[in-house]
Design a protein around this motif. Structure first.
Motif, mmCIF file in Angstrom:
data_model
loop_
_atom_site.group_PDB
_atom_site.id
_atom_site.type_symbol
_atom_site.label_atom_id
_atom_site.label_comp_id
_atom_site.label_asym_id
_atom_site.label_seq_id
_atom_site.Cartn_x
_atom_site.Cartn_y
_atom_site.Cartn_z
ATOM 1 N N GLU A 132 1.038 -1.208 0.171
ATOM 2 C CA GLU A 132 -0.148 0.083 0.088
ATOM 3 C C GLU A 132 0.801 1.078 -0.091
ATOM 4 O OE1 GLU A 132 -2.353 -0.425 3.662
ATOM 5 O OE2 GLU A 132 -3.695 -1.904 2.803
ATOM 6 N N LYS A 133 1.884 1.299 0.814
ATOM 7 C CA LYS A 133 2.770 2.686 0.872
ATOM 8 C C LYS A 133 3.517 2.822 -0.305
ATOM 9 C CE LYS A 133 5.160 3.606 4.758
ATOM 10 N NZ LYS A 133 6.089 3.540 5.834
ATOM 11 N N ALA A 134 3.914 1.640 -1.320
ATOM 12 C CA ALA A 134 4.320 1.765 -2.542
ATOM 13 C C ALA A 134 3.461 2.298 -3.374
ATOM 14 C CB ALA A 134 5.057 0.448 -2.751
ATOM 15 N N GLY A 135 2.218 2.495 -3.095
ATOM 16 C CA GLY A 135 1.417 3.000 -4.036
ATOM 17 C C GLY A 135 0.649 2.033 -5.071
ATOM 18 N N ILE A 136 0.942 0.601 -4.306
ATOM 19 C CA ILE A 136 0.556 -0.282 -5.369
ATOM 20 C C ILE A 136 -0.675 -0.951 -4.781
ATOM 21 C CG2 ILE A 136 1.178 -2.845 -6.263
ATOM 22 C CD1 ILE A 136 3.987 -1.505 -6.201
ATOM 23 N N LYS A 137 -1.486 -1.334 -5.611
ATOM 24 C CA LYS A 137 -3.019 -1.972 -4.970
ATOM 25 C C LYS A 137 -2.485 -3.641 -4.347
ATOM 26 C CE LYS A 137 -6.376 0.333 -7.561
ATOM 27 N NZ LYS A 137 -5.881 0.914 -9.001
ATOM 28 N N PHE A 138 -3.130 -3.851 -3.475
ATOM 29 C CA PHE A 138 -2.970 -5.255 -2.919
ATOM 30 C C PHE A 138 -4.274 -6.128 -3.198
ATOM 31 C CE2 PHE A 138 -3.262 -8.448 0.765
ATOM 32 C CZ PHE A 138 -1.949 -9.123 0.363
ATOM 33 N N VAL A 139 -4.154 -7.242 -3.875
ATOM 34 C CA VAL A 139 -5.297 -7.845 -4.189
ATOM 35 C C VAL A 139 -5.690 -8.724 -2.968
ATOM 36 C CG1 VAL A 139 -6.448 -9.579 -5.839
ATOM 37 C CG2 VAL A 139 -4.737 -8.082 -6.564
ATOM 38 N N GLY A 140 -6.308 -8.184 -2.119
ATOM 39 C CA GLY A 140 -6.870 -8.500 -0.743
ATOM 40 C C GLY A 140 -7.324 -7.490 -0.034
ATOM 41 N N PRO A 141 -7.552 -7.627 1.190
ATOM 42 C CA PRO A 141 -8.275 -6.719 2.067
ATOM 43 C C PRO A 141 -7.243 -5.606 2.555
ATOM 44 C CG PRO A 141 -8.171 -8.777 3.359
ATOM 45 C CD PRO A 141 -7.788 -9.090 1.840
ATOM 46 N N SER A 142 -7.591 -4.708 3.195
ATOM 47 C CA SER A 142 -6.458 -3.618 3.755
ATOM 48 C C SER A 142 -5.560 -4.177 4.858
ATOM 49 C CB SER A 142 -7.102 -2.469 4.283
ATOM 50 O OG SER A 142 -7.759 -2.807 5.593
ATOM 51 N N ALA A 143 -4.547 -3.756 4.898
ATOM 52 C CA ALA A 143 -3.466 -4.429 6.057
ATOM 53 C C ALA A 143 -4.338 -4.238 7.072
ATOM 54 C CB ALA A 143 -2.330 -3.492 6.026
ATOM 55 N N ASP A 144 -4.991 -3.338 7.535
ATOM 56 C CA ASP A 144 -5.679 -3.042 8.940
ATOM 57 C C ASP A 144 -6.618 -4.267 9.028
ATOM 58 O OD1 ASP A 144 -4.264 -0.814 9.512
ATOM 59 O OD2 ASP A 144 -5.892 0.389 9.194
ATOM 60 N N THR A 145 -7.398 -4.718 7.924
ATOM 61 C CA THR A 145 -8.249 -5.920 8.137
ATOM 62 C C THR A 145 -7.543 -7.115 8.362
ATOM 63 O OG1 THR A 145 -10.057 -4.374 6.614
ATOM 64 C CG2 THR A 145 -10.282 -6.974 7.008
ATOM 65 N N ILE A 146 -6.549 -7.199 7.556
ATOM 66 C CA ILE A 146 -5.822 -8.572 7.791
ATOM 67 C C ILE A 146 -5.320 -8.781 9.077
ATOM 68 C CG2 ILE A 146 -3.821 -9.632 6.966
ATOM 69 C CD1 ILE A 146 -3.946 -8.321 4.268
ATOM 70 N N GLU A 147 -4.718 -7.481 9.520
ATOM 71 C CA GLU A 147 -4.237 -7.526 11.159
ATOM 72 C C GLU A 147 -5.572 -7.966 12.060
ATOM 73 O OE1 GLU A 147 -2.373 -3.817 12.321
ATOM 74 O OE2 GLU A 147 -0.434 -5.240 12.400
#
Lengths: 456, 78
Positions: free
Chosen positions: A97-112
């Motif tokens: 996310e910080k690199a400005g790239i989309k992650f094919v999955g939920p947000s880091a906060d949701t994963i956490e």
């Protein structure tokens, strides 16, 4: 805004699966690979590829800095993590996310949040999803344990509030038993952890593993019905089905809608699975955890719904809304997936990473084979032993089982030992046919010598 | 002199864990069935056992590096 260049941060069959889905969406694919995987099928199929380090997974597929650097270098606009490896790492999702790239999955906060057992349980309870009932916190006296047990119902499991590892665990069927066992559990907990505090919860007997597939777009979520994955060995699923014939319609509806409620309550984006324990004799289900990624067994759901889940997750993570509403998700028939591993089932499942000398894949109506093999391919010894998945779709469960048996007869993988004989035996087993099994069924079945060369 | 061969391809280890001592040192007696090393293959650790008795001579593979099936792991004087 949609995804144009997709980086695949995984290997094996799921990398091949993601490339196929991306190509159908017109997306350019960039495959990451380790030095031990230079000749894998996904590298050959992808538009571009990039080496991310040595064979050892900790220095390649699990190296967050290296994977992120490779994705940036390749100017990708999205990363698909597959399953395993970094797919459920909040640190990885955050770095992407910080690199400005989309992650094919939920947000880091949701994963956490969903990766934390206590937080996930709280989110489930808040969304009205049943969890295994138990004491609110630690318990210090036998009377207190009896009080909780009366509320949650017998049998109950008593365990140490501190620590883990099975120390101090007791199962009591009645109050008398609990009054005998609780002090023992207290003593054992005190001896092991220096803390005699206990935790009491309902013990789920002979549980079946039922899970619900959902996909969310960050606002709305839909379910794609349930799967049953009760046939497990060493907590690894070996045979998976969609749907779960042990459920009645009302229970199925409750289970699936509870999953949607939880997904929407956390603004879930991407594909996810809610896992439940199901107790058949009481018809009760309890949430255990949520997996925030695509799963190995997703094809059975695709077979009965006709929806490509990998494409759907790529689309929603690219910013599009869900392509289907709940009432457009229809299911038909029954699907079964059997996991093929490079292991010798007659030698305690000893890994067998050979070279694929010849390969014959069964074809036909309702037969699918997801894999990453080709003739002459040396299966690398550095990663897990999954080499492919045979998936069949039948008009009902009995038809699907018979299709598994037929398709396995048409499958030939020469040059290595595989778990094909195990699946042939299971497809011909009366217990499997009647569906009378649970998560602790397969290991005793194996120990009792049911897998014999003559019944495969 | 007899060689202990790797039964499988994988990663070879001459210790049960990173902090532990070597399974065998030069001069150690070797009995049939003694563990000589570990092969990590597909996330599974497999003990490599001696199929003959004798005196341990030396390891012939590197700790923590890939080996192929049939590769010599160690030598034993029989």
């Amino acid at each position: 805004m949609s995804i144009e260049r997709l980086f695949i941060a995984n290997r094996g069959e799921i990398a091949v699966r993601i490339i196929r889905a991306a190509k159908e969406l017109g997306i350019t694919t960039i495959q990451a690979y380790s030095e031990g995987d230079a000749d894998m099928l996904a590298v050959k199929l992808a538009d571009e590829s990039v080496c991310i380090g040595p064979a050892k997974a900790t220095e390649s597929y699990l190296n967050i800095t290296g994977v992120v650097a490779a994705a940036i270098e390749k100017s990708v606009d999205a990363v698909h993590p597959g399953y395993g490896f970094l797919s459920e790492s909040p640190e990885f999702a955050r770095a992407i996310e910080k690199a400005g790239i989309k992650f094919v999955g939920p947000s880091a906060d949701t994963i956490e949040r969903m990766g934390d057992k206590v937080a996930a349980r709280q989110a489930a309870e808040a969304a009205g999803v049943p969890v295994v009932p138990g004491s609110k916190g630690r318990i210090d006296s036998v009377d207190e344990a009896v009080e909780v047990a009366a509320k949650v119902g017998y049998p109950v499991m008593v365990k140490a509030a501190a620590g883990g590892g099975g120390k101090g665990i007791r199962i009591a069927d009645t109050e008398d038993e609990l009054r005998t066992l609780a002090p023992q559990a207290q003593q054992e907990a005190a001896a092991a952890f220096g803390d005699g505090g206990l935790y009491v919860e309902r013990s789920v007997k002979s549980p079946r593993h039922i899970e619900v597939q959902i996909v969310g777009d960050g606002r709305k979520a839909v379910h794609f019905y349930e799967r049953e994955c009760s046939l497990q060995r060493r907590r690894q699923k070996v045979w998976e089905e969609a749907g779960a014939d042990c459920l009645d319609d009302e229970t199925r509806e409750n289970l699936c809608m509870a999953a949607v409620a939880l997904a929407e309550s956390v603004n879930y984006r991407g594909a996810g699975t809610l896992e439940y324990l199901y107790e058949e004799n009481t018809n009760e289900f309890f949430f255990i955890e949520m997996n925030t990624r695509i799963q190995v067994e997703h094809p059975v759901t695709e077979m009965i719904t006709g929806i490509d889940l990998v494409q759907e997750m790529i689309r929603v993570c690219g910013g599009e809304p869900l392509s289907v509403s709940q009432d457009q998700v229809k299911k038909s028939g029954h699907a079964i997936e059997v996991r093929l591993n490079a292991e010798d089932p007659f030698m305690q499942f000893l890994p067998w990473p050979g070279k694929v000398e010849s390969l014959k894949i069964p074809e036909g109506e309702g037969i699918r084979f997801d894999h990453f093999m080709y003739e002459g391919y040396q299966i690398p010894p550095f990663y897990d032993s999954l080499i492919g998945k045979l998936i069949v779709h039948g008009k009902d469960r009995a038809d699907a089982i018979s299709k598994v048996a037929t398709a396995l007869e048409g499958l030939e993988i020469n040059g290595l030992k595989t778990t094909v004989p195990l699946h042939k035996a299971l497809a011909n087993d009366a217990g499997v046919a009647s569906g009378d099994f649970h998560t602790q069924w397969l290991e005793p079945w194996l120990e009792a010598g049911n897998l014999k060369p003559e019944n495969t | 002199m007899a060689q202990v061969l790797s039964p499988l391809p994988g990663t070879f280890y001459m210790k049960p864990s990173p902090e532990a001592a070597l399974y065998k040192n030069p001069g150690d007696p070797v009995a049939i069935g003694d563990t000589i090393g570990l092969i990590e293959v597909m996330k599974t650790f497999i003990e490599v056992k001696a199929e003959f008795a004798g005196t341990f001579s030396a390891y012939r593979a590197e700790d923590g590096l890939p080996v192929t099936a049939g590769q010599a792991l160690a030598e034993v004087v029989v």
